[in-house]
Structure formats: structure tokens, C-alpha cells
Design an enzyme around this catalytic site. Structure first.
Site, short mmCIF file in Angstrom:
data_model
loop_
_atom_site.label_atom_id
_atom_site.label_comp_id
_atom_site.label_asym_id
_atom_site.label_seq_id
_atom_site.Cartn_x
_atom_site.Cartn_y
_atom_site.Cartn_z
N GLY A 89 0.84 -1.18 0.00
CA GLY A 89 0.00 0.00 0.00
C GLY A 89 0.88 1.24 0.00
NE ARG A 90 -2.20 6.34 -0.98
CZ ARG A 90 -2.74 7.33 -0.29
NH1 ARG A 90 -2.04 8.40 0.02
NH2 ARG A 90 -3.99 7.27 0.07
CD GLU A 93 4.10 6.96 -0.79
OE1 GLU A 93 3.33 7.91 -0.61
OE2 GLU A 93 4.31 6.45 -1.91
CB CYS A 119 2.46 -4.75 -2.52
SG CYS A 119 1.73 -3.57 -3.66
CG HIS A 120 4.21 -0.12 -3.06
ND1 HIS A 120 3.11 -0.67 -3.69
CD2 HIS A 120 4.67 0.85 -3.90
CE1 HIS A 120 2.91 -0.07 -4.86
NE2 HIS A 120 3.84 0.86 -5.01
CE1 TYR A 139 1.31 -2.86 -8.88
CE2 TYR A 139 2.68 -0.89 -8.93
CZ TYR A 139 1.58 -1.61 -9.39
OH TYR A 139 0.76 -1.07 -10.34
#
Length: 193
Positions: A89-90, A93, A119-120, A139
Site C-alpha cells: 500500500g502507500r 513509502e 507489494c510496496h 509491485y
């Protein structure tokens, strides 16, 4: 099987399926999972986002659920845990900007403890310097981060997982059946029929 203590690093707008499904599945087989977020305490919530693959050049994002944390970030002692899970997800980051998140991630990598990143989630490991010499997937947009951090990138379909030693990685939530199965193998978890 000895139950394991697993730490899960999350933040606001963590991918909904990537936090909810492993949090529940790993507990279902008897492990203890503590989900923590920098700056938040047990009982507080993080917002989640649903990332979907609908034919555009990247994923779409929709509101998810509120996910309740069950442990306090400032009380985490990584040496008390057997394994680490970093959903995507976000959240990755920006939680990777927290020095304590990086210290925690480095502990698991340096101690050669099992780590799963989806993913991330690899953004945290790349920033922590925990991917040098390791082969992994995630990802596709995270591939350059992995390469820049000294890791080797493997491109896989979204429903596949990759294992390098005790590091289990996957591109996104469609890989849950495979990455969770591989992670349980790395943890030494046996499920009897």
C-alpha cells in the site's frame, strides 16, 4: 510447531487485503501477530486502502477499512519477535522515513530472521539496506528501489511469490495463497489435515 511471535509494520493507507488477511491467517494457525504503526498505540486505528487491478497502467485505489493496532510502536523490542511482515500500500513509502522502522527492519535482516514483504513493503527493506545480495519480487514500481539497494529483482505475475533464504516476497495481494504458504514453511509451521 512452536508458535511464533510476528511483528507487522503498518501505517495509514496500508493495503487493506495485505494487512487484514495475513494478520488473521497467521493468528489462525497459532502465531501471535503484533501490528504496530509509528506514532500510534495499541487500540488506535490506521486507515486502509484497497488497491485493485482493473486494466489501467497502475492499480486503482479505493477506501478500505479501519484496522485496529494491537501493540504500541514505541514499546516494540525487535529481539522479542521471531519474524517480520511488511504489507504494501502507500504506508511503506512514508514509514520508511522513520529511523526506528529502519532499525527494526535491519534487526530482522541482520539476525537472519524470517521476513515477508508484499507489494510496496520492499520499500522499507530497501531503505533499511536489507536487500543487498538478496533476490526478491514486489509491485513492479518497486523494482528500481530493489536494484538501487543492491538486491536482485525478479518479475513475477501478481499471484506468485519468491523465496530467497528466509525472505518471502510477493507482488501484491493476489499472491496471498502462495506467499503465506511459503512463509509458513520458512517459519516451520506445519498444518496437519
Amino acid at each position: 510447531m512452536a508458535a511464533k511471535r510476528i511483528l507487522m509494520l503498518v501505517g495509514d493507507f496500508v493495503e487493506d487485503y495485505e494487512v487484514m488477511v495475513p494478520f488473521q491467517a497467521l493468528q489462525m494457525v497459532g502465531h501471535t501477530v503484533h501490528a504496530v504503526c509509528p506514532g500510534k498505540r495499541a487500540g488506535e486505528k490506521v486507515r486502509t486502502a484497497v488497491h485493485d487491478f482493473e486494466g489501467e497502467q497502475t492499480y486503482s485505489e479505493k477506501p478500505g477499512h479501519n484496522f485496529t493496532l494491537n501493540a504500541t510502536f514505541d514499546e516494540v523490542r525487535p529481539e522479542d519477535y521471531d519474524a517480520l511482515v511488511i504489507p504494501g500500500g502507500r504506508a511503506p513509502e512514508y514509514i520508511r522515513l522513520n529511523p526506528d522502522v529502519l532499525r527494526i527492519a535491519r534487526h530482522f535482516a541482520d539476525a537472519d530472521k524470517p521476513i515477508a514483504a508484499v507489494c510496496h513493503g520492499l520499500q522499507v527493506l530497501a531503505t533499511a539496506g536489507a536487500l543487498k545480495g538478496r533476490t526478491c519480487t514486489g509491485y513492479p514500481a518497486v523494482g528500481p528501489d530493489v536494484t538501487a539497494a543492491g538486491g536482485e529483482w525478479v518479475e513475477l505475475p501478481a499471484d506468485r511469490a519468491y523465496v530467497h533464504g528466509k525472505l518471502v516476497t510477493a507482488p501484491a495481494w493476489p499472491a496471498h495463497p502462495e506467499w503465506l504458504a511459503r512463509f509458513l514453511e520458512v517459519l516451520g509451521t506445519r498444518i496437519e489435515p
